[in-house]
Design an enzyme around this catalytic site. Structure first.
Site, PDB file in Angstrom:
ATOM      1  CD  GLN A   1      59.216  78.249  14.594  1.00 46.25           C
ATOM      2  OE1 GLN A   1      59.343  79.371  15.063  1.00 46.25           O
ATOM      3  NE2 GLN A   1      58.327  77.409  15.065  1.00 46.25           N
TER       4      GLN A   1
ATOM      5  CD  GLU B   1      61.964  86.341  17.856  1.00 48.10           C
ATOM      6  OE1 GLU B   1      62.501  85.706  18.740  1.00 48.10           O
ATOM      7  OE2 GLU B   1      61.007  87.091  18.078  1.00 48.10           O
TER       8      GLU B   1
ATOM      9  CE  LYS C   1      58.641  66.212   6.724  1.00 51.93           C
ATOM     10  NZ  LYS C   1      57.811  65.051   7.141  1.00 51.93           N
ATOM     11  CB  THR C   2      60.839  72.156  12.755  1.00 53.66           C
ATOM     12  OG1 THR C   2      62.246  72.068  12.587  1.00 53.66           O
ATOM     13  CG2 THR C   2      60.308  70.833  13.266  1.00 53.66           C
TER      14      THR C   2
ATOM     15  N   GLY D   1      56.906  74.643  20.928  1.00 53.57           N
ATOM     16  CA  GLY D   1      56.212  74.250  19.707  1.00 53.57           C
ATOM     17  C   GLY D   1      57.071  74.492  18.482  1.00 53.57           C
ATOM     18  CB  THR D   2      60.171  76.446  18.215  1.00 51.84           C
ATOM     19  OG1 THR D   2      60.666  75.864  19.432  1.00 51.84           O
ATOM     20  CG2 THR D   2      59.556  77.782  18.541  1.00 51.84           C
TER      21      THR D   2
END
Lengths: 744, 182
Positions: free
Chosen positions: A644, A711, A639-640, A472-473
């Site tokens: 995150q 993370e 965008k991604t 989904g990252t």
């Protein structure tokens, strides 16, 4: 007309977006097979002991039940621990489902009912009667803290605490100003929205095609091969879409074991899907106790840092994570001492969960820094700046890059930090107390070995593949973007494939290293293809590029163009036609430049600023504003990347205010094992979140200069919220989550 | 028992135990796996479908209750290769990440926009209160729904016939959006 090429850093749409909004993306439980059987897991009702009797007769009597697998009738399995150890296994003896009559944790699978339909399997599972000879269990970390011991290392990537430097305890005793406090955090479960599931297709030749929810197809393949004594080429693992994982898919979970076992025994295709309740019967973030003691001069210079932590683990494996090391790395301080221990409990082994270790260690450290700032009557941000370090004193190395100062400056400016009134309870709106808090975050920037394959066809279509995953990252998107940018192709002409053991191998998707590792391999393999194309373009009769070198051309719009005169160009298709190459194929494996990297500490950093509003009468906390400023190297896919961080910030809200898996220590089992009572953040918990990526150049971390973002967005958030709650209310809550009862 | 109902506009008939969950009838019997299961107890909203135009959790509805009724799933939101404004905007604005909550969120949002073409953020949050998401942090979901509302209002034709929307709006950045079929 051809679309424009994409550059690294552009904010493109998720390439798998269409598949996901139309319901066409297929997940592990959604692959069909002829004569597919459904398995339902029966879970242990006690925490410790032995199975006394296991009666499956009523279940077997149900029409449609094909088999009930138990420890009594299981097939032969591998004997040595080594066979059960996966890429993410810590030291110890991995759990073996249905191996014998021993019960080592509550919720342990004790039987698998296999039936022709899901309904029959579920019903029959309720008819399996198990009695236990129970033994006394202990599941309470507080009760076992005294018995905590040094952890056995052995888990990949784990760094034991560094040796102490200076004399922290002496410096602490002498320090003009000091704080010394214990912080506690509970067990949390990953709870990806997709439950763990595996569909095993038993092929006519006996080979297995396994659709698994995993963060690494190779890991599942190796595990299944070793445990069931199969050749790896008989085991193909496929995982094109993963509905979130956050670490829960790093180790092969018991559903894949049980589905494979059933398929092997029955020579049929089998699917096993866990229930939400069963999602609480394997790895989780361990309950952890920490002590942080800080000593400083009256001017706010750190003189001593002591950080101790005790985390829970199982009786059979030493789960370890890096909790305390960060404290001697983040700030300048000549005296530092660390301690990290584990306490064995009758539970399943904990498991990496988004920013494992760091998220806990930074919660304690950054809470303590906040406490120190009040003791010093110093602004919390000013205190951090006063102790800023350009060198990692743990290893005595410089950072490969560190734009944390810019994170502080830009984050504070965007947030309006300078308007903060220093005294707690000084800011309010009606009956709501307003609090502003901040914290620092840090996470490692890692790169692993990875491989990729690329095939460019004469029609200008590029297919690149690597056996990585996309939980989904945005792996599909980032890799497509990297490949497209190198060959100057429009996104629509590039396809990236992942999640298949027939593709070149990639590391587990974890540690925020996917872009750094797989991205580097994709870059390298596409550059190799680019070189082949360039050679063909040069060789063409009358080529305008005949005298050019590779660094004098650009690839754009499906052409190779002379950089100084783009009109001088050869189309990729023409070059391939002339060279009679219908496809150009390359496969490359890339390794980190270990020698060069070892000279530096490589890390991402963040500064998090939070506003909370606390209802004075009800103690209800709202996180109304968050600014997260990130130094994460080069941003590959804007965008991604933003997504995150947004998602991770909300994980931080969950950790700070809501998430807690509650153990009933009398029963030794998690009680709130559902989404009604395990509170994850909902829409109403989330207001304004802003993400800033500060520019950061880094030529050491990897050829892309990208540091990874999965993370870092959560690290520091819980502390920033806890600090804001203190600023609002004057109450320091040192055990997470900060629920309203702790504020009343 | 024999059950006839309409799914995404098409008449379907199946022979199922009456207490089979509508969710399993859709996913396992009809092969419409777009509707997801996230909790099986009506908490997460991943299985949200429209039953006679009203959102329901398909994990809590026995298929036996669906006789003669009309069901819309995520597969029925667009038409023949074209995306609905909501689908379009969830791609453009990053409303989908891992993709498990997405179908249910889209259905809840579709229901909202049919009743309220110009919802404010609180109305959007309220409408999506029953849909949990673990990836996005919700902000981009809200942004996506807000954008879809604008898109639907911008062209009244879009509301009437979502099949036109793919052509009208999808051309903007078609190079950035492509069916991924690994």
């Amino acid at each position: 007309m051809r679309g424009e090429a994409t550059r690294i850093g552009d904010g493109i749409n998720r390439v798998d977006g269409r598949a996901k909004v139309t319901g066409q993306a297929k997940y592990a439980a959604e692959f069909e097979a002829e004569g597919l059987l459904h398995g339902w897991v029966v879970s242990s009702g006690v925490a410790k002991g032995k199975i006394a009797t296991l009666d499956t007769s009523a279940a077997l009597a149900v029409e449609g039940v094909v088999h009930v697998l138990t420890h009594e009738n299981r097939p032969r399995l591998a004997w040595f621990d080594k066979s059960y150890r996966d890429e993410d296994a810590p030291a110890g003896s991995p759990f073996r489902p249905l191996y014998d009559d021993a019960i080592v944790y509550s919720g342990q699978p004790v039987a698998l009912v296999v039936a022709t339909t899901l309904e029959i399997a579920r019903h029959a599972a309720s008819l399996v009667r198990v009695t236990y000879k129970t033994e006394e269990h202990e599941t309470d970390l507080a009760a076992r803290r005294e018995k905590a011991r040094k952890a056995r290392p052995g888990k990949g990537g784990y760094e034991p605490p560094p040796k102490p430097r200076g004399n922290a305890d002496e410096a602490l005793a002498k320090a003009a100003v000091k704080v010394d406090a214990a912080y506690e955090s509970p067990a949390e479960h990953h709870n990806p929205m997709e439950m763990h599931a595996t569909t095993v297709v038993h092929e006519p030749d006996g080979a297995l095609t396994i659709y698994d929810k995993t963060q690494g197809v190779t890991n599942t393949q190796t595990y299944v091969s070793n445990v069931f004594g199969l050749k790896p080429d008989q085991v193909r693992v496929i995982s094109p879409f993963v509905g979130g994982a956050f670490g829960s898919g790093l180790r092969p979970q018991y559903q894949v074991f049980l589905a494979v076992m059933a398929a092997q025994v029955l020579k049929r295709s089998v699917r096993v899907t866990l229930t939400r309740q069963q999602m609480f019967t394997f790895g989780y973030r361990p309950a952890t106790w920490q002590r942080v003691a800080l000593g400083a001069t009256a001017e706010g210079k750190l003189e001593a840092v002591v950080h101790e932590a005790i985390g829970e683990t199982s009786r059979f494996e030493d789960y370890v994570e890096v909790v305390v090391n960060w404290s001697g790395l983040l700030y300048q301080c000549d005296n530092a001492r660390y301690d990290y221990k584990v306490a064995e409990l009758d539970v399943y082994t904990p498991l990496d969960m988004r920013a494992p270790g760091a998220v806990l260690g930074l919660y304690a450290l950054e809470s303590a820094m906040d406490e120190l700032s009040y003791a010093l009557h110093m602004d919390p941000l000013a205190l951090r700046l006063a102790n800023y370090t350009e060198r990692d004193q743990n290893t005595d190395k410089p950072f490969s890059s560190k734009e944390l100062r810019a994170c502080y400056a830009q984050g504070a400016a965007r947030f309006g930090w300078e308007k903060r009134l220093p005294t707690p309870r000084a800011m309010r709106e009606g009956n709501k107390l307003v609090g502003w808090g901040m914290a620092t975050g840090i996470w490692e920037a890692m790169q692993q070995k990875a491989a990729a394959r690329a095939v460019l066809s004469i029609d200008g279509k590029l297919v690149v593949g690597s056996g990585t995953s996309d939980i989904g990252t945005g792996t599909y998107t980032a890799m497509t973007q990297i490949a497209a940018s190198i060959l100057g192709l429009p996104i629509a002409d590039v396809t990236f494939k992942l999640g298949d053991t027939t593709l070149p191998p990639a590391p587990l998707q974890g540690g925020s290293w996917t872009v750094a590792s797989v991205g580097t391999a994709v870059k390298a393999v596409c550059e190799a293809v680019r070189e082949q194309v360039f050679k063909l373009a040069k060789k063409m009769k009358g080529s305008p590029l005949a005298q050019a070198s590779l660094d004098e051309v650009i690839f754009a719009g499906g052409e190779v163009r002379l950089a100084r005169d783009p009109a001088q160009a050869v189309s990729i298709a023409a070059a391939m036609r002339a060279g009679e190459a219908f496809t150009l194929e390359e496969e490359t494996s890339t390794l980190p430049q270990l020698q060069e990297q070892a000279k530096y500490t490589r890390a991402t950093h963040s500064a998090v600023f939070v506003e909370v509003k606390v209802d004075e009468d009800l103690g209800k906390v709202e996180v109304t504003r968050v600014v997260s400023a990130i130094a994460g190297g080069r941003i590959v896919s804007a965008k991604t990347a933003r997504s995150q961080i947004l998602g991770a910030v909300v994980w931080g809200i969950g950790m700070a205010l809501e998430e807690e898996t509650l153990m009933d220590h009398d029963l030794g089992r998690f009680m709130n094992h559902n989404l009604a009572e395990y509170h994850v953040p909902v829409n109403a918990d989330v207001r304004d979140i802003e993400v800033i990526f500060v520019p950061e150049e880094d030529e050491v971390v990897n050829p892309l200069g990208a540091k990874g973002l999965g993370e870092i967005g959560i690290v520091g958030v819980a502390a920033a919220i806890a600090n804001a709650v203190f600023h609002a209310t004057g109450k320091r809550v040192r055990d997470l989550p900060i629920t309203l009862d702790k504020l009343l | 028992m024999k059950i006839s109902f309409k799914v995404n506009g098409a008449a379907r008939e199946l022979d199922a135990p009456p207490l089979q969950r509508l969710l399993d009838a859709l996913r396992l019997v009809l092969g419409l796996t777009g509707t997801k299961e996230g909790c099986a107890e009506g908490e997460c909203g991943a299985c949200t479908v429209l039953l006679d135009g009203e959102p329901v959790n398909a994990c809590l509805v026995p298929v036996g209750q669906c006789q003669g009724r009309e069901i819309t799933t995520v597969e029925g939101l667009g038409a023949a290769g074209h995306l609905s404004p909501l689908q379009r905007c969830f791609i453009d604005h990053g409303g989908a990440q891992c993709g498990i909550c997405t179908p249910g969120v889209l259905i809840s949002a579709e229901h909202l926009l049919r009743r309220n073409p110009d919802p404010d953020d609180d109305a959007i949050r309220e409408a999506l209160a029953g849909n949990l998401c673990r990836c996005t942090g919700y902000q981009r979901i809200i942004e996506s729904v807000r954008a879809a509302a604008v898109l639907r209002r911008a062209d009244a034709r879009d509301v009437g016939d979502p099949r036109d929307v793919g052509d009208a709006r999808g051309a903007r950045d078609v190079s950035h959006d492509r069916q991924e079929a690994p």
